[in-house]
Design a protein around this motif. Structure first.
Motif, PDB file in Angstrom:
ATOM      1  N   VAL A 183       0.860  -1.190   0.000  1.00  0.00           N
ATOM      2  CA  VAL A 183       0.000   0.000   0.000  1.00  0.00           C
ATOM      3  C   VAL A 183       0.891   1.233   0.000  1.00  0.00           C
ATOM      4  CG1 VAL A 183      -1.732   1.322   1.292  1.00  0.00           C
ATOM      5  CG2 VAL A 183      -1.875  -1.183   1.188  1.00  0.00           C
ATOM      6  N   SER A 184       1.883   1.252   0.886  1.00  0.00           N
ATOM      7  CA  SER A 184       2.811   2.381   0.934  1.00  0.00           C
ATOM      8  C   SER A 184       4.027   2.003   1.768  1.00  0.00           C
ATOM      9  CB  SER A 184       2.146   3.607   1.558  1.00  0.00           C
ATOM     10  OG  SER A 184       3.060   4.694   1.664  1.00  0.00           O
ATOM     11  N   ALA A 185       5.177   2.563   1.404  1.00  0.00           N
ATOM     12  CA  ALA A 185       6.320   2.526   2.308  1.00  0.00           C
ATOM     13  C   ALA A 185       5.981   3.431   3.495  1.00  0.00           C
ATOM     14  CB  ALA A 185       7.573   3.018   1.594  1.00  0.00           C
ATOM     15  N   LEU A 186       6.454   3.051   4.690  1.00  0.00           N
ATOM     16  CA  LEU A 186       6.073   3.773   5.902  1.00  0.00           C
ATOM     17  C   LEU A 186       7.235   4.557   6.506  1.00  0.00           C
ATOM     18  CD1 LEU A 186       3.909   0.926   7.500  1.00  0.00           C
ATOM     19  CD2 LEU A 186       3.067   3.020   6.386  1.00  0.00           C
ATOM     20  N   TYR A 187       8.273   3.872   6.926  1.00  0.00           N
ATOM     21  CA  TYR A 187       9.433   4.534   7.537  1.00  0.00           C
ATOM     22  C   TYR A 187      10.588   3.530   7.558  1.00  0.00           C
ATOM     23  CZ  TYR A 187       7.930   1.830  11.583  1.00  0.00           C
ATOM     24  OH  TYR A 187       7.549   0.788  12.421  1.00  0.00           O
TER      25      TYR A 187
ATOM     26  N   LYS B 101       6.044   9.049  15.987  1.00  0.00           N
ATOM     27  CA  LYS B 101       6.879  10.108  15.421  1.00  0.00           C
ATOM     28  C   LYS B 101       7.542   9.719  14.107  1.00  0.00           C
ATOM     29  CE  LYS B 101      10.646  13.272  16.620  1.00  0.00           C
ATOM     30  NZ  LYS B 101      11.652  13.631  17.664  1.00  0.00           N
ATOM     31  N   VAL B 102       7.999   8.458  13.996  1.00  0.00           N
ATOM     32  CA  VAL B 102       8.756   8.055  12.806  1.00  0.00           C
ATOM     33  C   VAL B 102       7.919   8.079  11.535  1.00  0.00           C
ATOM     34  CG1 VAL B 102      10.487   6.686  13.984  1.00  0.00           C
ATOM     35  CG2 VAL B 102       8.334   5.619  13.302  1.00  0.00           C
ATOM     36  N   THR B 103       6.594   8.200  11.667  1.00  0.00           N
ATOM     37  CA  THR B 103       5.765   8.270  10.458  1.00  0.00           C
ATOM     38  C   THR B 103       5.872   9.633   9.775  1.00  0.00           C
ATOM     39  OG1 THR B 103       3.831   8.747  11.845  1.00  0.00           O
ATOM     40  CG2 THR B 103       4.132   6.465  11.138  1.00  0.00           C
ATOM     41  N   GLN B 104       6.787  10.463  10.264  1.00  0.00           N
ATOM     42  CA  GLN B 104       7.123  11.677   9.503  1.00  0.00           C
ATOM     43  C   GLN B 104       7.651  11.303   8.120  1.00  0.00           C
ATOM     44  OE1 GLN B 104      10.927  13.561  10.915  1.00  0.00           O
ATOM     45  NE2 GLN B 104      10.850  11.924  12.436  1.00  0.00           N
ATOM     46  N   TYR B 105       8.137  10.070   7.996  1.00  0.00           N
ATOM     47  CA  TYR B 105       8.644   9.574   6.711  1.00  0.00           C
ATOM     48  C   TYR B 105       7.524   9.027   5.812  1.00  0.00           C
ATOM     49  CZ  TYR B 105      13.223   9.696   9.016  1.00  0.00           C
ATOM     50  OH  TYR B 105      14.362  10.084   9.685  1.00  0.00           O
ATOM     51  N   THR B 106       6.313   8.876   6.364  1.00  0.00           N
ATOM     52  CA  THR B 106       5.211   8.321   5.593  1.00  0.00           C
ATOM     53  C   THR B 106       4.589   9.432   4.759  1.00  0.00           C
ATOM     54  OG1 THR B 106       4.788   6.771   7.409  1.00  0.00           O
ATOM     55  CG2 THR B 106       3.084   6.953   5.717  1.00  0.00           C
ATOM     56  N   THR B 107       5.060   9.548   3.539  1.00  0.00           N
ATOM     57  CA  THR B 107       4.610  10.609   2.634  1.00  0.00           C
ATOM     58  C   THR B 107       4.323  10.015   1.257  1.00  0.00           C
ATOM     59  OG1 THR B 107       6.852  11.116   1.841  1.00  0.00           O
ATOM     60  CG2 THR B 107       6.099  12.276   3.836  1.00  0.00           C
ATOM     61  N   LEU B 108       3.584  10.767   0.449  1.00  0.00           N
ATOM     62  CA  LEU B 108       3.337  10.323  -0.918  1.00  0.00           C
ATOM     63  C   LEU B 108       4.653  10.195  -1.691  1.00  0.00           C
ATOM     64  CD1 LEU B 108       0.162  12.379  -1.936  1.00  0.00           C
ATOM     65  CD2 LEU B 108       0.340   9.885  -1.772  1.00  0.00           C
ATOM     66  N   GLU B 109       5.604  11.090  -1.386  1.00  0.00           N
ATOM     67  CA  GLU B 109       6.889  11.066  -2.085  1.00  0.00           C
ATOM     68  C   GLU B 109       7.654   9.780  -1.786  1.00  0.00           C
ATOM     69  OE1 GLU B 109       5.268  14.986  -1.902  1.00  0.00           O
ATOM     70  OE2 GLU B 109       5.743  13.611  -0.251  1.00  0.00           O
ATOM     71  N   ASN B 110       7.454   9.232  -0.584  1.00  0.00           N
ATOM     72  CA  ASN B 110       8.162   8.005  -0.197  1.00  0.00           C
ATOM     73  C   ASN B 110       7.348   6.734  -0.436  1.00  0.00           C
ATOM     74  OD1 ASN B 110      10.511   9.272   0.690  1.00  0.00           O
ATOM     75  ND2 ASN B 110       9.745   9.553   2.767  1.00  0.00           N
ATOM     76  N   MET B 111       6.156   6.883  -0.988  1.00  0.00           N
ATOM     77  CA  MET B 111       5.219   5.767  -1.104  1.00  0.00           C
ATOM     78  C   MET B 111       5.821   4.568  -1.841  1.00  0.00           C
ATOM     79  SD  MET B 111       1.322   6.106  -2.473  1.00  0.00           S
ATOM     80  CE  MET B 111       0.161   4.761  -2.476  1.00  0.00           C
ATOM     81  N   HIS B 112       6.636   4.829  -2.858  1.00  0.00           N
ATOM     82  CA  HIS B 112       7.184   3.762  -3.700  1.00  0.00           C
ATOM     83  C   HIS B 112       8.631   3.422  -3.359  1.00  0.00           C
ATOM     84  CE1 HIS B 112       3.731   5.212  -6.020  1.00  0.00           C
ATOM     85  NE2 HIS B 112       3.765   4.078  -6.721  1.00  0.00           N
ATOM     86  N   ARG B 113       9.069   3.702  -2.128  1.00  0.00           N
ATOM     87  CA  ARG B 113      10.480   3.529  -1.782  1.00  0.00           C
ATOM     88  C   ARG B 113      10.951   2.078  -1.832  1.00  0.00           C
ATOM     89  NH1 ARG B 113      13.423   7.933   0.443  1.00  0.00           N
ATOM     90  NH2 ARG B 113      15.094   6.392   0.646  1.00  0.00           N
ATOM     91  N   LEU B 114      10.027   1.131  -1.708  1.00  0.00           N
ATOM     92  CA  LEU B 114      10.425  -0.273  -1.820  1.00  0.00           C
ATOM     93  C   LEU B 114      10.249  -0.735  -3.256  1.00  0.00           C
ATOM     94  CD1 LEU B 114      11.355  -2.897  -0.414  1.00  0.00           C
ATOM     95  CD2 LEU B 114       8.934  -3.498  -0.205  1.00  0.00           C
TER      96      LEU B 114
END
Length: 310
Positions: free
Chosen positions: A106-110, A279-292
């Motif tokens: 669904v999305s990369a998280l952190y 707090k670590v979900t600061q990395y959960t963004t649309l820009e990072n969604m496809h990081r994997l």
């Protein structure tokens, strides 16, 4: 059919059956209660339950990434949180999975940080020094254990060369604090509760990987990339260099597109609420969604991404 509906309406009107009982009930697989997966799963379940009509979800304590990937693929859970490296193995059908699993992201998280922890006064200063030592590599079925063994293998160290134990987060930190093991591995978010609590009560170090070791790990397991962790990220713990891997939210690749779309939309529209809790979900963004890379994004999640990035 009419009779059944009248009966249901009668039960609702009489208070015997609530409308919530008519909603679909789901679970999201997390991990141990001392990790980050569990509170994150609970927060997402709460948000989805409040924003998606006729939808009830609860967070389930599990052994972690491997179990969550299997349960999602076999439709025993709607969703799960897992390390990207584990989900990639599930998608490819390589050990510890017996065959290709029906998983989609669904999305990369952190990012998850690899913590090889030792007492501060330990004579263990390098990963190589773990040979012959009592080391907890993580609970069976956990992403920590899968990752730890994969990393050691990439460095030419076989599990048989260690006096290995298979303990979860809580048991690992307890055993390390009490001198029952020489080292313990936890793969979790930076600031993960188990490591934070241990560092507040015991003087510890996290082993730093050399540049050559980091390169070897990344070559063998591309989903792991080097990460520099500054000093005092944990109480009195010196700076260390270590591999890190992205966590992802995973579902069955055949899950209903509309439902996954609604879950994705709800998560991102309420991301501030998620970040207040974790707090670590600061990395959960649309820009990072496809990081994997290497694992497909579910079509429902991709639909939401496409709408937001037109």
């Amino acid at each position: 059919m009419i009779t059944i509906n009248k009966k249901v309406l009668t039960l609702v009107a009489s208070g015997i059956l609530s409308f919530s009982a008519l909603a679909e009930n789901y679970t999201i697989g997390t991990g141990s209660q001392s990790g980050t997966y569990y509170p994150l799963g609970g927060t997402l379940a709460k948000i989805w339950g409040e924003t998606i009509p006729d939808f009830n979800m609860r967070a389930e304590v599990t052994a972690g990434s491997v179990e969550n990937s299997i349960k999602v693929a076999t439709s025993k859970q709607l969703a799960g949180i897992a390390m990207g490296s584990v989900v990639q193995k599930a998608h490819e059908g390589v050990k510890p999975f017996p065959k290709q699993m029906d998983v989609a992201v669904v999305s990369a998280l952190y990012p998850n940080v690899v913590h090889f922890m030792v007492p501060a006064d330990s004579d263990i200063t390098n990963i190589e020094d773990l040979k012959g030592k009592k080391v907890s590599l993580g609970a069976p079925g956990s992403g920590t254990r899968t990752s730890a063994i994969g990393i050691l293998t990439a460095l030419g160290i076989d599990e048989s060369e260690l006096k290995s134990q298979s303990l979860n987060y809580t048991a690992t930190t307890s055993a390390l604090a009490n001198g029952q093991i020489d080292a313990g591995v936890i793969v979790g978010s930076l600031g993960v509760g188990a490591v934070t609590e241990l560092a507040l009560t015991r003087d510890i170090r996290v082993l730093s990987f050399t540049a050559d070791q980091l390169a070897a790990v990344s070559q063998a397991i591309p989903s792991f990339q080097p990460l520099d962790i500054p000093a005092n990220s944990y109480n009195n713990v010196p700076a260390f260099n270590t591999p890190a891997v992205w966590n992802v939210l995973v579902v069955n690749k055949n899950a209903d597109e509309k439902l996954v779309y609604e879950m994705t939309k709800s998560m991102f529209e309420n991301i501030d609420q998620v970040r207040q809790a974790i707090k670590v979900t600061q990395y959960t963004t649309l820009e990072n969604m496809h990081r994997l890379g290497g694992v497909p994004i579910h079509s429902g999640a991709q639909k939401y991404f496409d709408e937001q990035t037109k």
